[in-house]
Design a protein around this motif. Structure first.
Motif, short mmCIF file in Angstrom:
data_model
loop_
_atom_site.label_atom_id
_atom_site.label_comp_id
_atom_site.label_asym_id
_atom_site.label_seq_id
_atom_site.Cartn_x
_atom_site.Cartn_y
_atom_site.Cartn_z
N SER A 101 34.03 27.33 51.34
CA SER A 101 33.39 28.49 50.70
C SER A 101 32.85 28.16 49.31
N GLY A 102 33.04 26.97 48.85
CA GLY A 102 32.55 26.62 47.51
C GLY A 102 33.37 27.24 46.39
N GLY A 103 34.65 27.49 46.67
CA GLY A 103 35.54 27.99 45.61
C GLY A 103 35.64 29.50 45.53
N ARG A 104 35.57 30.16 46.69
CA ARG A 104 35.60 31.63 46.68
C ARG A 104 36.94 32.21 47.09
N LEU A 105 37.96 31.37 47.21
CA LEU A 105 39.23 31.83 47.78
C LEU A 105 40.19 32.45 46.77
N ILE A 106 40.81 33.56 47.17
CA ILE A 106 42.01 34.08 46.51
C ILE A 106 43.18 33.78 47.44
N ALA A 107 44.20 33.11 46.90
CA ALA A 107 45.33 32.67 47.73
C ALA A 107 46.49 33.64 47.59
N GLY A 108 46.74 34.42 48.61
CA GLY A 108 47.87 35.35 48.60
C GLY A 108 49.11 34.71 49.18
N PHE A 109 50.24 34.94 48.53
CA PHE A 109 51.52 34.39 49.02
C PHE A 109 52.54 35.51 49.20
#
Lengths: 259, 419, 441
Positions: B120-128
């Protein structure tokens, strides 16, 4: 019903309560699912003719430290320390359900350190064709009837006594369930069948006739696997925790076997 | 503020008598209720809807993880996120998230999130999330007494896998690996980490300490959530953290129409389907011992707020008729103006900068979902966006510059290939 | 026959002196070699290429799983497959595959494959590899002595999760779960076709025959090295009373097509040498974790070594061939890598890459398919640092000029192991997608 004397032993840096009562030859007791939130009539029955020594397992009422134990080996080592430190090495030992499983493990791994063994519906086996009940997936109203033939007995056993801390008491009861889960989740299968053949001691297998947790067929499997002489006996009117449902009959069966 | 579009991906064709005939929507929901050919259409409709939301200008699209669940068809939200990465261009992709203890070794989470961040070219939000008892302890058989310890250890492993430059040995209680060295690695230093949690003080403190976003994802709307978010901000004050609203996220069901009465009518079926059938969970799966920490139990026995946020409470009898659902604030409905006003109140009162909106729920059709989404985007969103503009959002993805990103080829299904 | 387009997704910018400066492309390859912003373009190029292949009419697109690997950037091939499901319409999606022992609990594999099968409308081929030593025992730290048992148990769990109608308790040696009941469940009945990529072990062949799975021999060393393995496979099928349906088997082959052989040699030399030179540069210390090979396989391997040495002693010229053949059939992936040819001339001579004019390639592939009796050819038309332009050129040349000639092969046999998707008319219509140019910063 007089109170037992309380002593404390140290297991992995955590206090562990040991209850003692009675006189005569020693008999050890590792309690079943839920542990010993209070002294029981069954133990009084035993104490009439024997010195009853009842240590708590980690995380069960009277003891903490369950969350240090990550593997089954950790648990077995802790159980051994408890048995040794409470002076039960080489004595008669009885145990129910969760506690019964550890009595069996001890008798298997240190076969010359027990005299005679009585196991009430011990955990550790799982048979897909005849599965043990999931005690941790019960609607709140159903749980007492799963554990005891008379649900009221379980409710009374776990009820907050007058004067107890109303916050800490329920937490201790959940902790006991968690401690058991830490060992036995999700199926109760510790592969104990690999070790049962190492048990050399004469072994009594007791089953509540109305046990709704551990199928009666497990008694036969265990009897088949245990090397020592085994006797199977069922207790009428008792559920999984036979010692709670039928204290006198259960105590009598054990005392007769160990006389 | 950030307006995010969340999909739970519910199975939309549970029977009318589901509650009467079936004990639970989760864990042991019966396989005969699942028709894969219908699910094919549901998945594609749902992904169409998420892409539509991206197109009409939502800041992010969100998905989450559930197992053996009739209202959440994403055992791997990562599969959805990856597909979205190739059919959206600028929208943030919020995976809310991966239940860390369910990936063994947890290296897999570090790897998959890195893949999504790269694609995605750096569009991620990482939920834990820790994950619900139903997902973790029952459907996945994880030991409830070790779940949180495993979660925290897995978190440490993932963060080290993302940030350490040398291959390292991880010598944990639950995970032992001699060579941890993930390829690919994320584009963002590491993606911003968001933690969905209940109302436990430990989680709030941990988020503050780690500088993570705390999200309260409840299905019961702002009236129930207000107490929890108050507790959160008081704890931030105590810890000396600022009241930057972007530290927090909140989930809200919404239905927009021309008028309030029209909205009531349009969204009643979907809302009643969700609160009636989707939340029909057997209480026997509510309380694996050890799932709730003793500290939280202790507070819960004394605090209504914490109690309200516990799973146990979710099994309480809840209203399932549209009137009550709306009265209790589970779903905010009305004209664009009504909805704007209420959401503004929610955001301001809770001091929440990241609003995750459920604009599809229950058995809502694609058509109605798109209507709801479009109306919201056109008439509600522009009014709410300027809120909190005085604060900097330090927890939003930082993608590569657009001009430096790959150009996605357009796609058109080949009609000539029809059989 | 089926012509399938396979992508390994190699990192395309390993430095020229990679072999000299770095010990291994796998396990402990250094993080500084990885530039995520470049990888962003690689991933998107690669997925463009896979989609292009689908557009060009290949029967399937294939992806696979590797960890901590400089020539395989897909720790989760499922993420790629899922994205492809939404940007292709009819092409089969072959995930080759999920290393079962690396998913704990393995329920996850059943779930993710079911998701892909649902999203794609039943286009999934489910591959179940054991996984290489580098992936499984080193990068993922799985115990080599239990790897195969875990793999087999996970397989049983996945198959039960796909097929049983009631929630069940799974009481395995390595996995214990009380409630297995996956949602979603796969579209294909009773489950997606299962393909097993494996080395040349008799146990694997017998198991594939028994389970009615496709056996796929995925080697980087081409048909010359693969022939013996496939002959062994068919010999075993005969012994077990199975027919010679070529669709029981799959084979991987690198290919480069150009107008002439010399042009092909020139065009594809860089990419091929990059792949065989840099991508297969694996530190031997990661090659043979104890227990990875079964004792039966070790026995067969040692016996053939002894035989080859004896032949070499008796007739030095013949022995050289025997030893050379062994160079491509070493005991594990890692040992084979270390014996590989690295110049284009040798690479082509040994048959690793088939290059030439469309006619050359057609003839050679026909020979490969017929001699090996393989109905599923998985073609690597991108490899090493091959650019998107060249990969598309190769793909188009193949699709236009080679594929039509090969496709009629084996028409007399039914492919019983191909996905059975929902009817096209009953499948969801994918909306067109156009990147919104107006959203530019």
């Amino acid at each position: 019903m007089s109170e037992p004397t309380t002593t404390t032993i140290d297991i992995n840096g955590h206090p562990c309560r040991v209850w003692t009562k009675g006189s005569g030859p020693k008999i050890g007791w590792l309690a079943g699912f839920g542990g010993l939130p209070r002294w029981t009539p069954f133990l009084d029955e035993l104490a009439k003719t024997r010195t009853v020594i009842a240590p708590s397992l980690p995380g069960h009422p009277g003891a903490t430290g369950h969350n240090l134990l990550d593997s089954h080996l950790d648990w077995i080592v802790a159980a051994r320390q408890i048995i040794v430190k409470s002076g039960l090495e080489g004595e008669d030992i009885a145990g129910s359900s969760v506690g019964g499983s550890f009595v069996a493990e001890f008798a298997a791994l240190w076969p010359h350190k027990v005299k005679r063994v009585a196991l009430i519906a011990p955990w550790g086996l799982f048979d897909e064709k005849d599965p043990a009940t999931d005690v941790w997936a019960q609607r709140p109203d159903d749980q007492p009837g799963v554990l005891c033939a008379d649900p009221q007995i379980w409710k009374d056993f776990k009820a907050v006594p007058a004067g107890a801390n109303s916050v800490e008491w329920p937490i201790e009861q959940i902790r006991a369930s968690e401690a058991a889960a830490r060992v036995f989740w999700p199926l109760g299968n510790t592969k104990i069948e690999k070790r049962l053949p190492l048990i050399l001691a004469p072994t009594l297998l007791l089953w509540g006739e109305q046990d709704r947790v551990m199928p009666r067929s497990y008694a036969d499997t265990m009897a088949r696997l245990i090397e020592g002489k085994t006797t199977i006996k069922t207790i009428p009117g008792a559920g999984h925790l036979a010692d709670l449902d039928q204290p006198a009959a259960t105590a009598r069966a054990i005392l007769e076997f160990m006389s | 503020m950030k307006l995010m579009w969340f999909h739970l991906m519910p199975y939309t064709e549970l029977p009318d008598d589901f509650k009467q005939k079936h004990p639970s929507v989760w864990v042991d929901i019966h396989s005969s209720l699942f028709d894969p050919k219908r699910a094919h259409h549901m998945y594609n409709d749902f992904m169409d809807e998420m892409e539509f939301a991206a197109e009409v200008g939502f800041d992010a699209v969100c998905c989450n993880e559930h197992h053996s669940n009739g209202y959440g068809l994403m055992p791997s939200p990562n599969l959805i996120a990856s597909a979205l990465a190739r059919r959206t261009t600028d929208t943030a992709i919020c995976v809310m998230g991966n239940s860390l203890a369910l990936y063994n070794p947890p290296t897999r989470v570090a790897e998959e999130f890195a893949m999504i961040d790269c694609i995605s070219g750096g569009r991620l939000i990482a939920g834990f999330p820790v994950g619900s008892p139903m997902d973790t302890c029952y459907a996945y058989g994880q030991n409830p007494s070790m779940l949180r310890e495993r979660y925290l250890e897995a978190h440490d492993l993932v963060m080290r896998a993302w940030t350490e430059k040398e291959t390292f040995a991880f010598n944990g209680r639950f995970n032992q690996q001699r060579y941890v060295n993930i390829w690919p690695r994320p584009i963002q230093n590491h993606p911003p980490v968001w933690v969905p949690g209940g109302g436990s003080v430990e989680t709030w403190r941990w988020c503050a300490e780690m500088d993570y976003v705390y999200c309260y994802l409840s299905y019961y709307g702002y009236k129930t959530g207000l107490g929890v978010m108050k507790g959160f901000w008081e704890e931030m004050d105590k810890l000396g953290k600022d009241r930057n609203p972007f530290r927090a996220g909140f989930l809200q069901f919404v239905g927009v129409a021309e008028s309030r009465s029209e909205a009531l009518e349009r969204y009643a079926e979907a809302a009643e389907y969700f609160y009636g059938r989707c939340l029909h969970i057997d209480p026997k799966f509510a309380q694996p011992p050890g799932y709730v920490t003793e500290a939280t139990q202790r507070v819960g026995l004394q605090s209504q707020v914490v109690k309200a946020a516990s799973y146990q409470e979710k099994f309480k009898k809840r209203p399932t008729s549209m009137q009550e659902i709306v009265d209790d604030g589970y779903v905010i409905i009305g004209s664009p103006k009504d909805v704007e006003e209420q959401l503004r109140e929610v955001a301001v009162n809770m001091n929440v900068g990241n609003l995750m909106m459920l604009l599809q729920y229950g058995n809502m059709s694609k058509e109605l979902t798109k209507y709801n989404t479009k109306l919201f985007a056109e008439q509600v969103m522009p009014k709410l966006k300027p809120l909190f503009s005085e604060w900097e959002h330090k927890w939003w993805p930082k993608p590569m510059q657009r001009s430096a990103r790959a150009e996605l080829p357009s796609f058109s299904p080949r009609v000539e290939a029809a059989e | 026959m089926k012509l399938m387009w396979f992508h390994l997704m190699p990192y395309t910018e390993l430095p020229d002196d990679f072999r000299e400066k770095h010990p291994s492309v796998w396990v402990d390859i250094h993080s500084t070699l990885f530039d995520p912003k470049r990888a962003h373009h690689m991933y998107n190029d690669f997925m463009d290429e896979l989609e292009f292949a689908a557009d060009c009419g290949f029967d399937a697109v294939c992806v696979n799983e590797h960890h901590s690997n400089g020539y395989g950037l897909m720790p989760s091939p499922n993420l790629i497959a899922s994205a492809l499901a939404r940007r292709t319409t009819d092409t089969a999606l072959c995930v080759m595959g999920n290393s079962l022992a690396l998913y704990n609990p393995p329920t996850r594999v059943a779930e993710e494959f079911a998701m892909i099968d649902c999203i794609s409308g039943g286009r999934l081929i489910a591959g179940f590899p054991v996984g290489t030593p580098m992936d499984t025992c080193y990068a993922y730290g799985t115990n080599p002595s239990m790897l195969r048992e875990k793999y087999m148990e996970a397989h049983d769990l996945v198959m039960r999760a796909w097929t049983e109608k009631e929630t069940f308790a799974f009481n395995g040696r390595f996995n214990q779960q009380r409630y297995v009941n996956i949602w979603p469940r796969p579209v294909q009945e009773p489950h997606p076709p299962v393909w097993i990529p494996g080395g040349g072990s008799v146990e694997t062949w017998a198991w594939c025959a028994k389970m009615d799975y496709v056996y796929a021999y995925l080697s980087y060393y081409g048909y010359k090295a693969g022939l013996k393995t496939m002959q062994g496979f068919w010999g075993e099928m005969e012994k077990l009373g199975k027919d010679r349906n070529p669709y029981r088997a799959g084979f991987l082959q690198f290919v480069g097509v150009a107008p002439t052989r010399s042009e092909a040699m020139e065009r594809y030399a860089e990419a091929a040498e990059y792949f065989y030179g840099r991508c297969l540069h694996v530190d031997l210390k990661y090659a043979s974790p104890p227990g990875y090979n079964t004792e039966a396989t070790q026995r067969v391997g040692l016996e053939s070594q002894v035989r080859a040495a004896a032949e070499a002693a008796a007739d030095p010229s013949k022995g050289k061939d025997a030893l050379a053949a062994q160079g491509t059939t070493g005991s594990t992936t890692g040992t084979r890598f270390n014996m590989v040819a690295k110049t284009m001339e040798d690479i082509v001579d040994r048959g690793y890459v088939i290059v030439g004019s469309p006619k050359d390639v057609e003839e050679q592939l026909r020979e490969v398919a017929v001699n090996m009796n393989v109905g599923h050819l998985m073609l690597l038309l991108q490899y090493g640092n091959m650019s998107k332009d060249l990969a598309k050129y190769n793909t188009k040349m193949f699709a236009d000029h080679v594929a039509p000639k090969l496709r009629p092969l084996f028409a007399e046999w039914e492919d019983k192991w191909w996905p059975k998707p929902m009817e096209k008319a009953k499948r969801a219509e994918l909306p067109a997608f156009a990147p919104s140019v107006q959203a530019a910063e």
